[in-house]
Write a protein that holds these residues in place. Structure first.
Motif, mmCIF file in Angstrom:
data_model
loop_
_atom_site.group_PDB
_atom_site.id
_atom_site.type_symbol
_atom_site.label_atom_id
_atom_site.label_comp_id
_atom_site.label_asym_id
_atom_site.label_seq_id
_atom_site.Cartn_x
_atom_site.Cartn_y
_atom_site.Cartn_z
ATOM 1 N N LYS A 27 0.697 -1.322 -0.078
ATOM 2 C CA LYS A 27 -0.049 0.063 -0.214
ATOM 3 C C LYS A 27 0.719 1.263 -0.153
ATOM 4 N N ASP B 69 -4.235 0.497 -2.046
ATOM 5 C CA ASP B 69 -3.359 -0.768 -2.542
ATOM 6 C C ASP B 69 -2.779 -0.420 -3.964
ATOM 7 N N ASP C 138 -3.120 4.571 2.385
ATOM 8 C CA ASP C 138 -4.187 3.686 2.478
ATOM 9 C C ASP C 138 -4.512 2.946 1.178
#
Length: 123
Positions: free
Chosen positions: A52, A57, A55
Motif C-alpha cells: 500500500k 493498494d 491507505d
C-alpha cells in the motif's frame, strides 16, 4: 518482512516501483491440516502479501524474490506517503517513502475570448 528501500521515491499512477527488503517469502506454503482426530493432510495454503501507498493498494503486485516486490502504482497525489508491505499477516512500514508526481502543466489558448467560445487545453 522489513522494507529497506524503493527503486524510486516518486512517480505517477500506472508506473512501477520495486520495493526492496527482507523476508518477502513466497506467497504460498504447505501445512498439515487436521482433517479428523487421527488424520492430517498436507494442504497448500496461500499466505498472501500486499503493498500500500498510504491507505491505497497498489493496482497490481508481483513477487520477484524474498528481497524484492513490484508495485504498479495507483493514482494519487501528495507527498511523504508511507509504504506498507504485509506478508502473511505481518507488516513493515517505511515512513515518508513516496511522493506522487504533480500533474503536468497545462496551457490554455486563447487567454481571452467571448462567453461560450471554444478553448483548447494542452498538457
Amino acid at each position: 518482512p522489513l522494507v529497506t528501500s524503493l527503486s524510486a521515491r516518486s512517480g505517477s499512477g500506472g508506473s512501477s516501483v520495486t520495493v526492496w527488503g527482507v523476508n518477502f517469502r513466497n506467497n504460498d506454503t504447505w501445512v498439515y491440516k487436521q482433517v479428523s482426530p487421527t488424520v492430517q493432510k498436507l494442504t497448500h495454503v496461500f499466505v498472501g502479501y500486499n503493498i500500500k501507498i498510504g491507505d491505497v493498494d497498489c493496482n497490481s503486485t508481483a513477487w520477484l524474490s524474498e528481497s524484492a516486490l513490484r508495485c504498479t502504482l495507483p493514482r494519487g497525489s501528495g507527498r511523504a506517503w508511507p509504504l506498507t508491505v504485509s506478508v502473511g499477516g505481518n507488516y513493515s512500514v517505511l515512513q515518508d517513502a513516496f511522493d506522487f508526481d504533480p500533474p503536468a502543466s497545462i496551457s490554455l489558448a486563447p487567454l481571452f475570448g467571448w462567453t461560450n467560445a471554444s478553448v483548447a487545453l494542452t498538457g
